[in-house]
Design a protein around this motif. Structure first.
Motif, PDB file in Angstrom:
ATOM      1  N   GLN A 122       0.887  -1.336   0.004  1.00 17.12           N
ATOM      2  CA  GLN A 122       0.105  -0.122  -0.163  1.00 17.12           C
ATOM      3  C   GLN A 122       0.678   1.380   0.196  1.00 17.12           C
ATOM      4  N   GLY A 123       2.183   1.245   0.374  1.00 21.21           N
ATOM      5  CA  GLY A 123       3.031   2.317   0.112  1.00 21.21           C
ATOM      6  C   GLY A 123       3.249   2.837   1.408  1.00 21.21           C
ATOM      7  N   LEU A 124       2.789   2.343   2.580  1.00 23.85           N
ATOM      8  CA  LEU A 124       2.614   2.991   3.804  1.00 23.85           C
ATOM      9  C   LEU A 124       3.857   2.748   4.727  1.00 23.85           C
ATOM     10  N   ILE A 125       4.473   1.524   4.335  1.00 26.64           N
ATOM     11  CA  ILE A 125       5.618   1.115   4.908  1.00 26.64           C
ATOM     12  C   ILE A 125       6.851   0.822   3.855  1.00 26.64           C
ATOM     13  N   THR A 126       7.998   1.321   4.054  1.00 31.04           N
ATOM     14  CA  THR A 126       9.240   0.936   3.247  1.00 31.04           C
ATOM     15  C   THR A 126      10.090  -0.049   4.184  1.00 31.04           C
ATOM     16  N   ILE A 127      10.399  -0.951   3.306  1.00 27.78           N
ATOM     17  CA  ILE A 127      11.508  -2.171   3.964  1.00 27.78           C
ATOM     18  C   ILE A 127      12.525  -2.296   3.128  1.00 27.78           C
ATOM     19  N   LEU A 128      13.675  -1.977   3.830  1.00 32.75           N
ATOM     20  CA  LEU A 128      14.920  -1.866   3.296  1.00 32.75           C
ATOM     21  C   LEU A 128      15.902  -3.028   3.823  1.00 32.75           C
ATOM     22  N   PRO A 129      16.429  -3.858   2.787  1.00 29.53           N
ATOM     23  CA  PRO A 129      17.308  -5.007   3.149  1.00 29.53           C
ATOM     24  C   PRO A 129      18.371  -4.707   4.147  1.00 29.53           C
ATOM     25  N   ARG A 130      18.275  -5.307   5.238  1.00 28.84           N
ATOM     26  CA  ARG A 130      19.539  -5.152   6.320  1.00 28.84           C
ATOM     27  C   ARG A 130      19.382  -3.893   6.903  1.00 28.84           C
ATOM     28  N   ARG A 131      18.246  -2.899   6.897  1.00 33.69           N
ATOM     29  CA  ARG A 131      18.283  -1.803   7.686  1.00 33.69           C
ATOM     30  C   ARG A 131      16.999  -1.880   8.363  1.00 33.69           C
ATOM     31  N   ILE A 155      -1.712   9.325   0.719  1.00 31.86           N
ATOM     32  CA  ILE A 155      -2.178  10.578   0.695  1.00 31.86           C
ATOM     33  C   ILE A 155      -2.963  11.249   2.138  1.00 31.86           C
ATOM     34  N   ALA A 156      -3.731   9.988   2.567  1.00 30.49           N
ATOM     35  CA  ALA A 156      -4.331  10.176   3.812  1.00 30.49           C
ATOM     36  C   ALA A 156      -3.406  10.602   4.811  1.00 30.49           C
ATOM     37  N   ALA A 157      -2.183   9.735   5.007  1.00 30.33           N
ATOM     38  CA  ALA A 157      -1.153   9.858   5.874  1.00 30.33           C
ATOM     39  C   ALA A 157      -0.566  11.500   5.995  1.00 30.33           C
ATOM     40  N   LEU A 158      -0.333  11.677   4.626  1.00 31.82           N
ATOM     41  CA  LEU A 158       0.106  13.159   4.510  1.00 31.82           C
ATOM     42  C   LEU A 158      -0.809  13.983   5.130  1.00 31.82           C
ATOM     43  N   SER A 174      12.632  -1.663   8.861  1.00 37.81           N
ATOM     44  CA  SER A 174      11.139  -1.368   8.224  1.00 37.81           C
ATOM     45  C   SER A 174      11.005   0.173   8.609  1.00 37.81           C
ATOM     46  N   PHE A 175      10.190   0.969   7.796  1.00 35.97           N
ATOM     47  CA  PHE A 175      10.164   2.352   8.380  1.00 35.97           C
ATOM     48  C   PHE A 175       8.635   2.759   7.555  1.00 35.97           C
ATOM     49  N   VAL A 176       8.119   3.753   8.600  1.00 31.82           N
ATOM     50  CA  VAL A 176       6.847   4.493   7.981  1.00 31.82           C
ATOM     51  C   VAL A 176       7.149   5.213   6.815  1.00 31.82           C
ATOM     52  N   PHE A 177       6.269   5.032   5.749  1.00 30.64           N
ATOM     53  CA  PHE A 177       6.460   5.915   4.557  1.00 30.64           C
ATOM     54  C   PHE A 177       6.831   7.207   4.863  1.00 30.64           C
ATOM     55  N   LYS A 178       7.591   7.889   4.044  1.00 33.77           N
ATOM     56  CA  LYS A 178       7.917   9.343   4.061  1.00 33.77           C
ATOM     57  C   LYS A 178       8.745   9.782   2.770  1.00 33.77           C
ATOM     58  N   PRO A 179       7.997  10.373   1.976  1.00 29.47           N
ATOM     59  CA  PRO A 179       8.089  10.773   0.846  1.00 29.47           C
ATOM     60  C   PRO A 179       9.313  11.885   0.648  1.00 29.47           C
ATOM     61  N   ASP A 180      10.011  11.482  -0.733  1.00 29.50           N
ATOM     62  CA  ASP A 180      11.173  12.789  -1.075  1.00 29.50           C
ATOM     63  C   ASP A 180      10.287  13.368  -2.067  1.00 29.50           C
ATOM     64  N   ARG A 181      10.956  14.634  -2.370  1.00 32.66           N
ATOM     65  CA  ARG A 181      10.314  15.529  -3.491  1.00 32.66           C
ATOM     66  C   ARG A 181       9.807  15.006  -4.675  1.00 32.66           C
ATOM     67  N   ARG A 182      10.480  13.970  -5.266  1.00 31.52           N
ATOM     68  CA  ARG A 182      10.015  13.429  -6.493  1.00 31.52           C
ATOM     69  C   ARG A 182       8.728  12.257  -6.179  1.00 31.52           C
ATOM     70  N   THR A 183       9.052  11.794  -4.929  1.00 29.32           N
ATOM     71  CA  THR A 183       7.675  10.818  -4.722  1.00 29.32           C
ATOM     72  C   THR A 183       6.400  11.507  -4.294  1.00 29.32           C
ATOM     73  N   LEU A 184       6.804  12.720  -3.885  1.00 28.24           N
ATOM     74  CA  LEU A 184       5.561  13.736  -3.467  1.00 28.24           C
ATOM     75  C   LEU A 184       4.950  14.105  -4.841  1.00 28.24           C
ATOM     76  N   HIS A 185       5.775  14.678  -5.803  1.00 28.42           N
ATOM     77  CA  HIS A 185       5.393  15.165  -7.368  1.00 28.42           C
ATOM     78  C   HIS A 185       4.453  14.051  -8.008  1.00 28.42           C
ATOM     79  N   ASP A 186       5.232  12.806  -7.675  1.00 27.44           N
ATOM     80  CA  ASP A 186       4.301  11.656  -8.488  1.00 27.44           C
ATOM     81  C   ASP A 186       2.834  11.581  -7.909  1.00 27.44           C
ATOM     82  N   LEU A 187       2.788  11.415  -6.390  1.00 26.60           N
ATOM     83  CA  LEU A 187       1.722  11.363  -5.860  1.00 26.60           C
ATOM     84  C   LEU A 187       0.579  12.375  -6.290  1.00 26.60           C
ATOM     85  N   VAL A 188       1.081  13.512  -6.097  1.00 24.77           N
ATOM     86  CA  VAL A 188      -0.110  14.695  -6.722  1.00 24.77           C
ATOM     87  C   VAL A 188      -0.252  14.566  -7.946  1.00 24.77           C
ATOM     88  N   GLU A 189       0.513  13.993  -8.908  1.00 26.48           N
ATOM     89  CA  GLU A 189       0.196  13.954 -10.303  1.00 26.48           C
ATOM     90  C   GLU A 189      -0.631  12.724 -10.343  1.00 26.48           C
TER      91      GLU A 189
END
Length: 237
Positions: free
Chosen positions: A75-84, A176-179, A86-101
């Motif tokens: 659902q895009g709410l969790i980011t799972i990074l190998p060997r690091r 979007i709801a999380a933001l 799991s983290f709650v979703f937090k978009p960078d500028r590019r991801t935010l732009h793509d979401l809005v578009e």
């Protein structure tokens, strides 16, 4: 970490019970609780998650927690990074732009359909959401306002008479709801002009003026990107 009381593996699921409605899997229950904690701001954007702590708080094993995190990753709410971890979703500028578009083009389409196909039902739903927004403004409750804001925009999808577009929106709806939940209060959007913008959109639906609705909705959604980008910069460590 938020308080995830009340999730019990043995009490929630009875595989022997004969019921035409299948119970949720334990992983789905854990995922729902985690999603609720994100949307209610108990878990912060970008926060690291511990499978062990979640399992302990919810009184379940780590297996359904791991499965729940995978569900939320889809659902895009969790980011799972190998060997690091799991983290709650937090978009960078590019991801935010793509979401809005993505949201912009999809919501413009279904808003027009809903206004044409179910104008009265849509308007009633929008007015219900506006009443909740007005109440939250009076109480200066930014989280309740964000929830009502989500309710308002979800109405376009609910009344568009095409379930495939509801499914398509689910790809981004949680993020979007999380933001909204995490950033709208920080920006004071419930105290500013967004309420009037929602009122204007509801009036356009009442008049069945799709062209005006599209104009208002486009302006409203496009303003999300710079507003949220500014708020996200403040959250940077």
């Amino acid at each position: 970490m938020g308080d995830f009381d009340g999730v019990k593996a043995n009490k929630n699921i009875n595989p022997m019970k004969k019921n035409p409605i299948q119970p949720q899997s334990l992983a789905a229950i854990v995922a729902d609780r985690l999603k609720s904690s994100i949307l209610s701001r108990q878990l912060a954007l970008g926060e690291a998650l511990s499978e062990e702590k979640i399992a302990s708080a919810m009184e379940v094993s780590r297996t359904p927690v791991r499965e729940a995190l995978t569900l939320l990753q889809l659902q895009g709410l969790i980011t799972i990074l190998p060997r690091r971890g799991s983290f709650v979703f937090k978009p960078d500028r590019r991801t935010l732009h793509d979401l809005v578009e993505y949201r912009l083009h999809l919501e413009l389409l279904v808003a027009g359909w809903a206004t044409e196909r179910a104008p009265e039902a849509l308007h009633a739903s929008l007015m219900e959401a506006l009443a909740a927004m007005e109440k939250s403004r009076a109480e200066d409750d930014a989280l309740a306002y964000a929830t009502a804001d989500t309710q308002f925009h979800d109405a376009f999808f609910i009344h568009c008479a095409n379930p495939f577009f509801v499914e398509a929106y689910d790809i981004a709806a949680g993020r979007i709801a999380a933001l909204r939940s995490h950033l709208s209060g920080q920006l004071g959007l419930h105290r500013q002009k967004t309420f009037q913008e929602h009122q204007d959109m509801a009036e356009a639906v009442k008049r069945q003026d799709v062209d005006l609705l599209h104009k208002l909705l486009r302006q409203h959604i496009e303003a999300m990107e710079p507003n949220y980008a500014s708020a996200l910069e403040i959250l940077q460590p």
